[in-house]
Write an enzyme that holds these catalytic residues in place. Structure first.
Site, mmCIF file in Angstrom:
data_model
loop_
_atom_site.group_PDB
_atom_site.id
_atom_site.type_symbol
_atom_site.label_atom_id
_atom_site.label_comp_id
_atom_site.label_asym_id
_atom_site.label_seq_id
_atom_site.Cartn_x
_atom_site.Cartn_y
_atom_site.Cartn_z
ATOM 1 C CD GLU A 135 28.397 -7.961 -18.814
ATOM 2 O OE1 GLU A 135 28.050 -8.454 -17.729
ATOM 3 O OE2 GLU A 135 27.739 -8.071 -19.871
ATOM 4 C CD GLU A 190 31.024 -15.573 -13.985
ATOM 5 O OE1 GLU A 190 30.030 -15.214 -14.636
ATOM 6 O OE2 GLU A 190 30.969 -15.932 -12.790
HETATM 7 ZN ZN LIG Z 1 25.498 -12.204 -19.111
#
Ligand SMILES: [Zn+2]
Length: 1087
Positions: A172, A247
């Site tokens: 995401e 990330e």
């Molecule tokens: Zn997050």
């Protein structure tokens, strides 16, 4: 200025958490109670970058991509308004929709490759909704048309994880880091900087991932849609492992002689989540209730498991699930439905059908044959008294298969009856027992395939744990046997109906709230229309209650779903002062082993890779890549600020502001009292004074009766303090605001009830007051761990100005200390406390200094005047009282607030008005730019924190830097100190500058429902912000130049040179920092 007001709009803060907890319509009403409960329990991780600011801000129930700037709001006393509309979940009317929305012929759909599956006009949201299927891939599309200008798009994939490596969550984050058509580092950030979006974020649930955007500008809206579609289907992150490292996770080694560490945005974000006891509890409950399906693992990622994830697994997950055959797409608003299908066909036609949708189906959890018990530890501070720090929570899986909507609605109603308000029996009995400080557990949760119910207490002694369990079971049994009071049922019914019809989603777009409701069934292959239609089941339920009586309706539910249900998990949480350092040591050990196993060449290679990643992160995107992200032109931007109709008049000598806006027959009213004459030492009592007004009884009414009356007659009443600096004035603006709303026919009741609360409530109930103190203490402890950035910000403010000092007294570390002492004082000197509360009332209540603000349509405003007049007649008249002397500040040294955590919150601030700086609108553009570039890149992207931002409080002149869930401490301070140099060396082309300006206008013009417009106008009035000033600031924003950036660079050198630092941080990191920079921090232990 406007932006500052917008950011500090309590309404917004208040609403966010609720509406980040999107649920089916039947639980929309129960969600209000959830936010009132101290916890954001829930099995999902409450992720709060944003907001879930504050105890309530905890309620962001799922991981989302970033902490919106608004989440960084901290100053003034908004955090305390937890009783703001305590009995209603506010939802209001955005638009006057008409059925005459445009339709789309079948041939047009066919031309773009779609077939119509079904269509309906949905009266509840005055929308025409059509469900399409993309013929080639099977992608499903809900196209909802109405005349709401706040258009919403969302694409949702079913993404059930098989383990706790956090794949869905990391994905995401990652897909928004560059794609085929938009090959730059973070198109998402470009959109944040330069679009007029009214919503932009992404969420990960336990079983799905949502990508929603919203805008009122059609061109902007389609730009956002295109960037999101390209991102999900063609992201660069599956080709280039750097994004995954950044990330997700990676080993960081700056120099072969140093130690290896883990870095990664999600990794640190989840470390923060796993430092919060409420989150640990919620997660443990979810995993234990669903041992056999996908909910038995954590989709957000367990920091201990995240480093097991490989890039190949990550890539494969995307290939499989981010496919049109596994997608559900939502369009909503007043744009052209044909254009929606045209845009989609461009993407969907590139794919063939896949079997993803079969593979992503969620299996049902079968029922246990007997209950389960789990004991879990959580990290506690070693300074605190651990005796009364246990938590216990009972959790049930309510059904072994999905329930029909009628039953779910009835369960939601039951949830509100048992737990919806402080007067609800289960809440009241648990708190009255004195066995714990605050409620945990979210009541009925229905966002996953099968609904659950959970309830418990925190702040419990070890020996009382069993008593809590018995009390929960005993109370449920009693409720099943005796049923509920008629008045309570009526109050819940009115509250629920009011909130459904008002449909006030606050700053959350209505179309997004509807999307999340619809998706909650659609995602399981059920009817997407049904969750939007509450009218029929609600009427049926009302009729059943009227015919059979409420006991016949609810008692069998309690028996079947809870009392006789063996699928129960009891969780006991124990405080463990060693846990944080044990986890830390375990991580260290793993990393040392990794290092020991590497050869010199490998270490050199890792150091090189670390360098390479950092270089990549710090290299700006080439201008041509930046230009690929579509943006509006400055010509598309209105030159004038949004006008809010305001008529100032007076009634009985009291100033009255009226805003004539369409509100669908609801009147919103604020009654404002000046707090300036209050004695300084009484200030910390104000939040509890406000709570007492709403939650203690009068001579004639018990607090339960009073609460029911509010529920039956109004849409909710709240009372809270508001404090802000005023530009150019030493003296703060400080008020207590009573807010209420009611249907037009009930305005008289509303004012009568507000009068009753203000004048007749008696401060005599010592036991209840003691509960408020314990609850507030538990809430503050939660805030310290979950929203440490706000605590740091408030503390810095308190060192810099009086307003900050007041806010800190009512919501910072000082407040926590005050509450700790107050607990004893209530026992030893209750008369003294009670008379202090009375003194606050006397000092406050006066026609003199009172102000009324009302928002409704013209006719209802006029009709309300006689009730206002009567209300004012009843207020005492006092002659003018001198303002009290408020002049305290905290000592200005750098401070570290030490708490048991694995991540830090780091702040640094100074007052830039002290340097002679005069506010100019360009400061909005520049602060936003600094947050979205310099701080995003250095604190988040390469620093590995979940968030880094800055904020200028234009009222006080305090410019502050803050980080959120940050693995660093001194390093982050160095980044802050480099900001001036960054601005000084900055070069930017016209395009980048326009984007920065447009994005700022997007904040200033942020979408507001009518009640929020009226409220913003009130705040501007209180702070002396005129229309001329708004126009002037807007012109300054629009004409911001590179020169302004450079000059501002000089101004904020003041933060570097004279700024004060406050960090909420782990003991180890503070020790290390104090060693490295000879006792830089004064250390204060807070938990
Ligand atoms: Zn997050």
């Amino acid at each position: 200025m406007e932006r500052a007001i917008f950011l500090r709009n309590p309404n917004k803060l208040h609403l966010l958490p609720r509406h980040y907890s999107p649920r089916n319509f039947f639980s929309l009403f129960s969600s209000s109670s959830k936010s009132a409960r101290s916890s954001s329990f829930t099995r999902r991780i409450l992720h709060r970058p944003i907001s879930p600011l504050t105890p309530r801000s905890l309620l962001l129930p799922r991981r989302c991509r970033f902490l919106p700037l608004s989440d960084t709001t901290y100053s003034s006393s908004f955090h305390f308004n937890k009783h703001h509309f305590s009995s209603a979940s506010p939802h209001a009317i955005a638009t006057q929709c008409s059925p005459g929305v445009s339709t789309l012929p079948d041939e047009v759909a066919a031309k773009y490759g779609f077939e119509k599956v079904s269509e309906e006009f949905i009266g509840e949201c005055k929308s025409k909704a059509v469900l399409f299927k993309h013929k080639k891939t099977g992608a499903e599309v809900m196209s909802v048309s109405n005349d709401d200008e706040n258009k919403v798009f969302g694409i949702v994939f079913r993404t059930p994880p098989k383990d706790s490596t956090g794949i869905p969550h990391i994905l995401e984050h990652s897909v928004l880091c560059g794609s085929r058509k938009y090959p730059l580092k973070e198109p998402f950030v470009e959109l944040l900087k330069g679009s007029l979006h009214t919503f932009l974020n992404a969420f990960t649930y336990p079983d799905r991932t949502c990508y929603p955007v919203a805008s009122t500008n059609t061109k902007d809206f389609y730009n956002l849609v295109d960037v999101y579609l390209d991102a999900v289907f063609f992201p660069k992150c599956v080709e280039d492992h750097h994004t995954f490292q950044q990330e997700g996770w990676h080993f960081e080694l700056n120099n072969p002689s140093e130690e290896i560490s883990y870095k990664g945005v999600v990794f640190n974000e989840m470390k923060g989540v796993y430092s919060q006891p409420d989150n640990i509890l919620g997660r443990t409950a979810q995993l234990a209730l669903f041992p056999d399906n996908t909910y038995g693992v954590d989709s957000g990622g367990d920091p201990k498991v995240i480093p097991k994830l490989t890039f190949e697994q990550f890539k494969e997950f995307h290939g499989k699930y981010y496919h049109p055959s596994n997608a559900r797409i939502w369009f909503y608003g007043d744009d052209d439905p044909t254009e929606r299908l045209r845009i989609l066909s461009e993407y969907l036609d590139m794919f063939d059908a896949s079997s993803a949708s079969n593979e992503s189906r969620i299996e049902q959890q079968k029922f246990f044959s007997e209950p389960v018990r789990i004991v879990e530890k959580y990290p506690a501070g070693d300074g605190s008294d651990l005796k009364k720090k246990h938590m216990v929570c009972l959790n049930w899986l309510l059904a072994d298969k999905p329930l029909d909507l009628e039953t779910e609605l009835t369960l939601g109603f039951l949830d509100h009856l048992m737990l919806g308000t402080p007067a609800s029996p289960l809440t009241k009995i648990l708190l009255d027992s004195g066995l714990g400080d605050a409620i945990v557990g979210g009541g009925v949760e229905d966002e996953l395939l099968q609904p659950q119910f959970s309830i418990g207490l925190k702040g419990v002694s070890k020996e009382d744990i069993e008593k809590v369990e018995e009390l929960v079971m005993g109370t449920l049994k009693k409720l099943a046997e005796e049923g509920f009071e008629t008045d309570a049922v009526e109050a819940s019914m009115n509250t629920i109906e009011f909130s459904l019809r008002e449909n006030n989603t606050g700053s959350f777009p209505r179309g997004l709230s509807l999307m999340l409701q619809s998706i909650s069934k659609w995602i399981y292959d059920m009817d997407p229309f049904e969750p939007l239609k509450y009218e029929k089941p609600l009427m049926a339920l009302k009729a059943r209650i009227a015919e059979e009586g409420s006991k016949a309706v609810f008692s069998p539910l309690i028996e079947k779903f809870i009392l006789n249900n063996p699928h129960r998990v009891t969780i006991e949480m124990q405080p463990d002062p060693e846990k944080a350092s044990r986890d830390e040591a375990a991580e260290r050990e793993i990393l040392e082993k990794v290092k020991a196993s590497m050869t010199e060449e490998e270490l050199a290679e890792l150091a090189h890779a670390t360098q390479e990643l950092r270089l990549k992160q710090e290299t700006p995107d080439p201008p041509e890549a930046l230009r690929s992200v579509p943006s509006l032109s400055l010509l598309d931007i209105p030159k004038e600020p949004i006008h809010i109709p305001t008529e100032a008049g007076d009634i009985n000598g009291v100033k009255v502001l009226k805003h004539d806006l369409f509100t669908n027959d609801v009147l919103y009213a604020e009654i404002v009292f000046n707090m300036r004459s209050l004695k300084q030492e009484l200030l910390p009592l104000v939040p509890l004074f406000c709570q007492s007004l709403l939650e203690m009884g009068t001579k004639d009414l018990t607090f339960v009766q009073l609460n029911q009356l509010i529920g039956r007659k109004t849409g909710g009443i709240s009372v809270y303090p508001f404090t802000s600096s005023v530009q150019g004035r030493e003296d703060p603006c400080s008020h207590i605001i009573a807010r209420g709303k009611a249907m037009a026919g009930r305005v008289e009741d509303l004012f009568n009830l507000v009068n009753c609360i203000l004048q007749e409530v008696q401060f005599t109930d010592q036991q209840r007051f003691k509960q408020f103190v314990s609850q507030s203490k538990a809430g503050m402890e939660n805030r310290l761990r979950g929203s440490g950035h706000r605590i740091a910000a408030t503390r810095m403010d308190a060192k810099l100005n009086v307003t900050g000092w007041i806010s800190e007294q009512m919501g910072g570390v000082s407040y926590l200390e005050f509450l700790q002492a107050l607990e004893e004082r209530v026992d030893q000197d209750w008369d003294g406390v009670s008379s202090s509360l009375e003194e606050i009332r006397t000092s406050l209540l006066s026609k003199n200094g009172c102000l009324i603000n009302m928002t409704a349509d013209g006719k209802n405003l006029t009709n309300s005047e006689k009730h206002v007049s009567k209300f004012l007649d009843l207020l005492p008249s006092k002659s003018f009282v001198e303002a009290a002397a408020w002049n305290a500040r905290l000592s200005p040294g750098n401070e570290a607030i030490v708490i048991p955590t694995q991540v830090n919150y780091v702040g640094k601030a100074a007052n830039i008005y002290d340097t002679g700086y005069q506010l100019n609108g360009s400061a909005y553009v520049i602060s936003k730019y600094i947050s979205n570039t310099w701080l995003w890149d250095r604190v988040r992207v390469s620093g590995g924190a979940y968030g880094g931002f800055c904020d200028l409080d234009t009222h006080s002149g305090v410019f502050s830097f803050l980080s959120y869930r940050d693995p660093n401490l001194l390093k982050t301070l160095d980044v802050y100190d480099g900001t001036g140099a960054f601005l000084h060396q900055l070069e930017m082309d016209e395009d980048t500058l326009s984007k920065a300006i447009i994005g700022t206008i997007g904040d200033v013009d942020s979408y507001q429902l009518p009640d929020a417009k009226g409220y913003s106008s009130l705040l501007r009035y209180l702070l002396g912000i005129t229309e001329e000033e708004r126009q002037k600031r807007r012109e300054e924003i629009l004409s911001t130049s590179l020169k302004d950036f450079k000059e501002f660079g000089e101004v904020i050198e003041a933060v570097k040179d004279k700024g004060v630092t406050v960090a909420v941080a782990s003991p180890d990191d503070v020790d290390a920092a104090n060693k490295e920079r000879s006792n830089y921090f004064d250390v204060k232990k807070a938990l």
